[in-house]
Every structure is written in C-alpha cells, then in structure tokens.
Design a protein around this motif. Structure first.
Motif: not given
Length: 163
Positions: A8-17, A24-35, A78-84
């Motif tokens: 499960i790869y996850f990130r946000v774009s800025t320190q502010e986010q 980050l937690e939402v993406q992680k939790d979604l990944g756990v559900k998919v797993a 969670s979304d392909r834009s998390r990669l590129f």
C-alpha cells in the motif's frame, strides 16, 4: 512469499495537508480494507508529505527496488495520482515495473485490478495518466496566477503548496 502481501503506497502533496487533515490515515485505512477484501496482508509504504512532481521520493524508489527484487507482487494506491502526476513517469512505471515484473496493480476504494493484458485497459491507464497531468498543470497555473495577482496588489505572498 510476496504474493500474500498487498503493498500500500500512500502520500500527500504538502506538509500543510499532512498537518491539517487525515488523508494519510484515510488512504492507509482504505488500503487495509482492500487488502482484507483480497485476502492479503497489508504492507505499508508511507511517503508522508512529498510532491509527485518536484521532490525526490525515497519510499517510491525503495518500492521500485522491491519490485525489481521480486518482493512486491501486489500494489495498491487510493488514486493513481499518489504515484505520479506526469504521464511519462506513469507510463514508464507501468511498462518498466508493473508489466515487466508481473505486479498486480489495484486502485481505488474497491481495489479495481488493472488488467495490463488488455490493450483497452492499457489505453485507459495511459489516458487517465494524461488527464491527471493536465489537472496538475492546470492547478499549478491557477495557483501561480493567484500569487502573481496578490503580488501586484501588494499583498504578502502566502505560499501553501508546491507551485
């Protein structure tokens, strides 16, 4: 061995986010559900707050290394834009990592599997990558316009993002 994991790869774009929200937690939790849905054990790759276009991303580089080494066989975002958010980077990643090393690529809340044996799905992957690049460039352009406008008005620049 690696077939039992969903990486499960996850990130946000800025320190502010990262500070403000729980993305980050939402993406992680979604990944756990998919797993769980796929019957796989989650394995996390948290990039934290890193821009996809202007910063070196060590976690992504480690993930690429693990793919080349055969340690990653199932990848979810969670979304392909998390990669590129760059079409060229996205297509090269598809060809040189996902397809070359037979990595199953899942995305979204339901864990849709991209079937790269299908010419139509490859085309769709590439088109979505191009659209994400366009959206990123459009967002950047609007941000720069707004900052220029503020400078012309004599308002101190408020930099909140990577543009």
């Amino acid at each position: 061995m690696s077939y039992k994991f969903l990486d499960i790869y996850f990130r946000v774009s800025t320190q502010e986010q990262k500070k403000e929200g729980n993305s980050l937690e939402v993406q992680k939790d979604l990944g756990v559900k998919v797993a769980k849905k796929l019957g796989l054990e989650p394995r996390f790759h948290n990039e934290g707050a890193r821009s996809s276009t202007i910063q070196f991303r060590q976690v992504l580089e480690n993930l690429k290394y693990d793919i080349r080494s055969g340690l990653v066989k199932n990848l979810w975002v969670s979304d392909r834009s998390r990669l590129f958010r760059d079409e060229t980077d996205s297509v090269l990643f598809r060809r040189n990592y996902l397809e070359k090393f037979n990595v199953s690529f899942y995305e979204g809340e339901t864990g849709n599997l991209c079937n790269f044996d299908s010419l139509e799905e490859k085309l769709t992957y590439d088109i979505v990558s191009k659209l994400q690049q366009y959206e990123n460039e459009k967002r950047s352009h609007k941000s720069k316009q707004g900052k220029r406008h503020l400078l012309k008005q004599g308002v101190k620049n408020r930099h909140f993002g990577g543009t």
